[in-house]
Design a protein around this motif. Structure first.
Motif, PDB file in Angstrom:
ATOM      1  N   LYS A 112      71.882-104.416  27.515  1.00  0.00           N
ATOM      2  CA  LYS A 112      71.440-103.022  27.509  1.00  0.00           C
ATOM      3  C   LYS A 112      70.563-102.751  28.732  1.00  0.00           C
ATOM      4  O   LYS A 112      69.739-103.587  29.119  1.00  0.00           O
ATOM      5  CB  LYS A 112      70.649-102.690  26.238  1.00  0.00           C
ATOM      6  CG  LYS A 112      71.475-102.690  24.966  1.00  0.00           C
ATOM      7  CD  LYS A 112      70.635-102.273  23.756  1.00  0.00           C
ATOM      8  CE  LYS A 112      71.467-102.336  22.474  1.00  0.00           C
ATOM      9  NZ  LYS A 112      70.662-101.950  21.277  1.00  0.00           N
ATOM     10  N   ALA A 113      70.754-101.569  29.331  1.00  0.00           N
ATOM     11  CA  ALA A 113      69.859-101.050  30.360  1.00  0.00           C
ATOM     12  C   ALA A 113      69.081 -99.904  29.736  1.00  0.00           C
ATOM     13  O   ALA A 113      69.675 -98.943  29.231  1.00  0.00           O
ATOM     14  CB  ALA A 113      70.654-100.552  31.564  1.00  0.00           C
ATOM     15  N   LEU A 114      67.761-100.000  29.740  1.00  0.00           N
ATOM     16  CA  LEU A 114      66.895 -99.037  29.075  1.00  0.00           C
ATOM     17  C   LEU A 114      66.125 -98.269  30.143  1.00  0.00           C
ATOM     18  O   LEU A 114      65.199 -98.807  30.762  1.00  0.00           O
ATOM     19  CB  LEU A 114      65.945 -99.768  28.115  1.00  0.00           C
ATOM     20  CG  LEU A 114      66.636-100.761  27.161  1.00  0.00           C
ATOM     21  CD1 LEU A 114      65.609-101.572  26.387  1.00  0.00           C
ATOM     22  CD2 LEU A 114      67.596-100.044  26.218  1.00  0.00           C
ATOM     23  N   LEU A 115      66.526 -97.029  30.396  1.00  0.00           N
ATOM     24  CA  LEU A 115      65.955 -96.231  31.478  1.00  0.00           C
ATOM     25  C   LEU A 115      64.802 -95.389  30.949  1.00  0.00           C
ATOM     26  O   LEU A 115      64.963 -94.598  30.021  1.00  0.00           O
ATOM     27  CB  LEU A 115      67.026 -95.328  32.092  1.00  0.00           C
ATOM     28  CG  LEU A 115      68.312 -96.023  32.583  1.00  0.00           C
ATOM     29  CD1 LEU A 115      69.236 -95.005  33.243  1.00  0.00           C
ATOM     30  CD2 LEU A 115      68.006 -97.172  33.531  1.00  0.00           C
ATOM     31  N   ILE A 116      63.627 -95.568  31.566  1.00  0.00           N
ATOM     32  CA  ILE A 116      62.418 -94.867  31.129  1.00  0.00           C
ATOM     33  C   ILE A 116      61.697 -94.364  32.385  1.00  0.00           C
ATOM     34  O   ILE A 116      61.025 -95.153  33.072  1.00  0.00           O
ATOM     35  CB  ILE A 116      61.488 -95.792  30.317  1.00  0.00           C
ATOM     36  CG1 ILE A 116      62.279 -96.546  29.240  1.00  0.00           C
ATOM     37  CG2 ILE A 116      60.337 -95.002  29.697  1.00  0.00           C
ATOM     38  CD1 ILE A 116      61.516 -97.676  28.583  1.00  0.00           C
ATOM     39  N   PRO A 117      61.821 -93.078  32.726  1.00  0.00           N
ATOM     40  CA  PRO A 117      61.229 -92.577  33.973  1.00  0.00           C
ATOM     41  C   PRO A 117      59.747 -92.870  34.135  1.00  0.00           C
ATOM     42  O   PRO A 117      59.277 -93.120  35.255  1.00  0.00           O
ATOM     43  CB  PRO A 117      61.497 -91.069  33.897  1.00  0.00           C
ATOM     44  CG  PRO A 117      62.749 -90.965  33.090  1.00  0.00           C
ATOM     45  CD  PRO A 117      62.650 -92.059  32.067  1.00  0.00           C
ATOM     46  N   GLU A 118      58.979 -92.898  33.054  1.00  0.00           N
ATOM     47  CA  GLU A 118      57.539 -93.157  33.175  1.00  0.00           C
ATOM     48  C   GLU A 118      57.246 -94.565  33.690  1.00  0.00           C
ATOM     49  O   GLU A 118      56.147 -94.840  34.166  1.00  0.00           O
ATOM     50  CB  GLU A 118      56.826 -92.932  31.835  1.00  0.00           C
ATOM     51  CG  GLU A 118      57.046 -94.019  30.802  1.00  0.00           C
ATOM     52  CD  GLU A 118      56.055 -93.965  29.643  1.00  0.00           C
ATOM     53  OE1 GLU A 118      55.375 -92.925  29.506  1.00  0.00           O
ATOM     54  OE2 GLU A 118      55.982 -94.952  28.875  1.00  0.00           O
ATOM     55  N   MET A 119      58.216 -95.459  33.616  1.00  0.00           N
ATOM     56  CA  MET A 119      58.014 -96.816  34.113  1.00  0.00           C
ATOM     57  C   MET A 119      58.153 -96.899  35.627  1.00  0.00           C
ATOM     58  O   MET A 119      57.859 -97.937  36.238  1.00  0.00           O
ATOM     59  CB  MET A 119      59.009 -97.782  33.457  1.00  0.00           C
ATOM     60  CG  MET A 119      58.898 -97.854  31.942  1.00  0.00           C
ATOM     61  SD  MET A 119      57.276 -98.407  31.377  1.00  0.00           S
ATOM     62  CE  MET A 119      57.294-100.126  31.887  1.00  0.00           C
ATOM     63  N   VAL A 120      58.601 -95.812  36.255  1.00  0.00           N
ATOM     64  CA  VAL A 120      58.839 -95.788  37.696  1.00  0.00           C
ATOM     65  C   VAL A 120      57.826 -94.922  38.431  1.00  0.00           C
ATOM     66  O   VAL A 120      57.507 -95.170  39.598  1.00  0.00           O
ATOM     67  CB  VAL A 120      60.278 -95.269  37.987  1.00  0.00           C
ATOM     68  CG1 VAL A 120      60.527 -95.095  39.470  1.00  0.00           C
ATOM     69  CG2 VAL A 120      61.305 -96.221  37.394  1.00  0.00           C
ATOM     70  N   ASP A 121      57.265 -93.918  37.756  1.00  0.00           N
ATOM     71  CA  ASP A 121      56.556 -92.866  38.484  1.00  0.00           C
ATOM     72  C   ASP A 121      55.207 -93.273  39.077  1.00  0.00           C
ATOM     73  O   ASP A 121      54.598 -92.503  39.822  1.00  0.00           O
ATOM     74  CB  ASP A 121      56.400 -91.607  37.617  1.00  0.00           C
ATOM     75  CG  ASP A 121      55.611 -91.837  36.340  1.00  0.00           C
ATOM     76  OD1 ASP A 121      54.933 -92.874  36.238  1.00  0.00           O
ATOM     77  OD2 ASP A 121      55.685 -90.977  35.437  1.00  0.00           O
ATOM     78  N   THR A 122      54.715 -94.484  38.784  1.00  0.00           N
ATOM     79  CA  THR A 122      53.479 -94.950  39.414  1.00  0.00           C
ATOM     80  C   THR A 122      53.742 -95.950  40.539  1.00  0.00           C
ATOM     81  O   THR A 122      52.820 -96.564  41.071  1.00  0.00           O
ATOM     82  CB  THR A 122      52.546 -95.590  38.370  1.00  0.00           C
ATOM     83  OG1 THR A 122      53.244 -96.645  37.707  1.00  0.00           O
ATOM     84  CG2 THR A 122      52.080 -94.558  37.343  1.00  0.00           C
ATOM     85  N   LEU A 123      54.992 -96.111  40.911  1.00  0.00           N
ATOM     86  CA  LEU A 123      55.365 -97.042  41.974  1.00  0.00           C
ATOM     87  C   LEU A 123      54.734 -96.614  43.298  1.00  0.00           C
ATOM     88  O   LEU A 123      54.860 -95.453  43.695  1.00  0.00           O
ATOM     89  CB  LEU A 123      56.891 -97.049  42.095  1.00  0.00           C
ATOM     90  CG  LEU A 123      57.589 -98.210  42.794  1.00  0.00           C
ATOM     91  CD1 LEU A 123      57.391 -99.500  42.027  1.00  0.00           C
ATOM     92  CD2 LEU A 123      59.079 -97.900  42.947  1.00  0.00           C
ATOM     93  N   PRO A 124      54.037 -97.512  44.013  1.00  0.00           N
ATOM     94  CA  PRO A 124      53.499 -97.150  45.335  1.00  0.00           C
ATOM     95  C   PRO A 124      54.608 -96.734  46.295  1.00  0.00           C
ATOM     96  O   PRO A 124      55.740 -97.221  46.190  1.00  0.00           O
ATOM     97  CB  PRO A 124      52.812 -98.439  45.800  1.00  0.00           C
ATOM     98  CG  PRO A 124      52.519 -99.192  44.544  1.00  0.00           C
ATOM     99  CD  PRO A 124      53.659 -98.873  43.613  1.00  0.00           C
ATOM    100  N   TYR A 125      54.282 -95.873  47.257  1.00  0.00           N
ATOM    101  CA  TYR A 125      55.308 -95.304  48.142  1.00  0.00           C
ATOM    102  C   TYR A 125      56.137 -96.388  48.842  1.00  0.00           C
ATOM    103  O   TYR A 125      57.357 -96.270  48.926  1.00  0.00           O
ATOM    104  CB  TYR A 125      54.687 -94.378  49.196  1.00  0.00           C
ATOM    105  CG  TYR A 125      55.744 -93.838  50.131  1.00  0.00           C
ATOM    106  CD1 TYR A 125      56.536 -92.763  49.749  1.00  0.00           C
ATOM    107  CD2 TYR A 125      56.017 -94.464  51.354  1.00  0.00           C
ATOM    108  CE1 TYR A 125      57.556 -92.293  50.569  1.00  0.00           C
ATOM    109  CE2 TYR A 125      57.035 -94.002  52.177  1.00  0.00           C
ATOM    110  CZ  TYR A 125      57.795 -92.916  51.780  1.00  0.00           C
ATOM    111  OH  TYR A 125      58.807 -92.459  52.593  1.00  0.00           O
ATOM    112  N   LYS A 126      55.494 -97.440  49.353  1.00  0.00           N
ATOM    113  CA  LYS A 126      56.240 -98.465  50.102  1.00  0.00           C
ATOM    114  C   LYS A 126      57.340 -99.083  49.233  1.00  0.00           C
ATOM    115  O   LYS A 126      58.465 -99.301  49.694  1.00  0.00           O
ATOM    116  CB  LYS A 126      55.273 -99.551  50.598  1.00  0.00           C
ATOM    117  CG  LYS A 126      55.940-100.750  51.279  1.00  0.00           C
ATOM    118  CD  LYS A 126      56.604-100.369  52.588  1.00  0.00           C
ATOM    119  CE  LYS A 126      57.315-101.570  53.250  1.00  0.00           C
ATOM    120  NZ  LYS A 126      56.417-102.606  53.742  1.00  0.00           N
TER     121      LYS A 126
END
Length: 371
Positions: free
Chosen positions: A158-172
């Motif tokens: 299963k691939a579990l996509l959760i946008p909140e897990m990505v939105d704090t990623l540093p720009y680089k």
């Protein structure tokens, strides 16, 4: 008979990690592989057993890292939940396998192995696409290169996509991972193994990524996260495309850079991207690259003959390409890199738009060595 399209992973999307854990019933009998900063900021107080990848080594996967983590996997683990970027996901793909020997021997196809655990993946970057592919990459320390295992056994369940897990990623990290996803979509589009089905995913992924890049460039780069959900989905679509059609020379030529100089994967791909595609165009300007240029011109709203230049200008604004020499790479090492690619990356080179000779590959490296 040949399959023209495969998608073996169930894809689910959730609003929050709490909703995901509740619905998927993640609990005491599960093993979560993640990073400590992800655990502290996004998880906390989960009942599953936890392994923090960085306690076994920093950077991208190595055979040593995988073997050391494997020793600490509880014997009763039936399901691994990978929460992280490409390093976490690829390590977890290897951990669901059982074998007598070393992971180097598994990757080199020297010993038998079998799948003994389920794998659920929660991506926390918008680039790898590994949550829907049957490929895992590791640096092989003694061989001083990176090499992949491609086997249907390591498709995540299963691939579990959760946008909140990505939105704090540093720009680089956003920049390197999203450019990696873009290259997945483009290389898979031009692969001789592509089909109408896989190219649909390639085109949608590159459209979403390039449209997003234009918005990021026009806005403040640090505000990229307002588009996090689109980039996460685009990365997933690109993963589906390259999982079916394969990546090619950009990835193949980037691996010695990561293996010998530990240049991050997405950044290494950006170093090779322009030079590889200029060589493709030079060798066969009238083949299917014309279809790609047509698609590109529509997305970027430029004339077809200007589309490659516009593509590289845009990606360079997202992540500026530096010369190979700036990483401490010596020019006399470039022929060694070519030999390493020819010897170890035929799986990828078979997906090239056109065949590249050793001289072509050396020229590609030289073209970005000091400019």
């Amino acid at each position: 008979m040949k399959d023209i399209f495969v998608l073996k992973t169930i894809i689910r999307k959730f609003s929050t990690i709490d909703e995901c854990f509740k619905q998927e019933q993640i609990g005491k009998e599960d093993l979560i592989i993640t990073n400590e900063f992800i655990y502290n900021s996004k998880l906390k107080d989960v009942e599953a057993h936890i392994i923090f990848q960085e306690r076994y080594g920093i950077g991208e996967p190595t055979d040593e890292m995988i073997e050391n983590i494997r020793k600490d996997v509880p014997s009763n683990t039936k399901r691994i939940v990978a929460i992280g970027g490409g390093t976490i996901i690829d390590i977890s793909k290897f951990l669901i396998l059982d074998y007598e020997g070393t992971i180097d021997q598994v990757i080199m196809q020297e010993i038998p192995y079998k799948k003994t655990k389920e794998l659920y993946v929660v991506p926390t970057t918008c680039g790898t696409g590994s949550e829907v592919t049957n490929v895992a990459i590791s640096e092989l320390k003694k061989r001083k290169t990176k090499k992949g295992l491609a086997d249907d056994l390591i498709y995540p369940d299963k691939a579990l996509l959760i946008p909140e897990m990505v939105d704090t990623l540093p720009y680089k990290f956003f920049a390197t991972s999203s450019i990696d996803a873009l290259i997945h979509s483009i290389e898979s589009y031009l692969s001789p193994n592509s089909t109408l089905y896989s190219r649909m995913f390639s085109v949608k992924a590159m459209t979403m990524i390039l449209d997003g890049f234009k918005k990021v460039v026009n806005d403040s780069k640090e505000n990229w996260s307002q588009y996090a959900e689109n980039f996460l989905i685009a990365s997933n679509l690109a993963g589906i495309a390259f999982g079916n059609a394969g990546c090619a020379a950009v990835h193949a030529l980037s691996y010695p850079l990561g293996g010998a100089y530990h240049i991050p994967h997405g950044e290494a791909n950006q170093l090779m991207f322009e030079s590889v595609f200029n060589k493709y165009y030079e060798k066969d300007p009238n083949g299917r690259i014309q279809d790609f240029l047509r698609v590109l011109s529509e997305i970027l709203d430029v004339e077809k003959e200007d589309s490659l230049k516009a593509l590289f200008e845009l990606t360079n604004q997202i992540l500026k390409r530096k010369p190979l020499s700036s990483y401490g790479i010596k020019k006399e090492e470039l022929p060694e890199f070519v030999n390493s690619v020819i010897e170890g990356q035929q799986r990828l080179l078979n997906n090239n738009y056109v065949e590249l000779s050793s001289n072509d590959m050396l020229e590609i490296y030289n073209n970005v060595y000091d400019k």
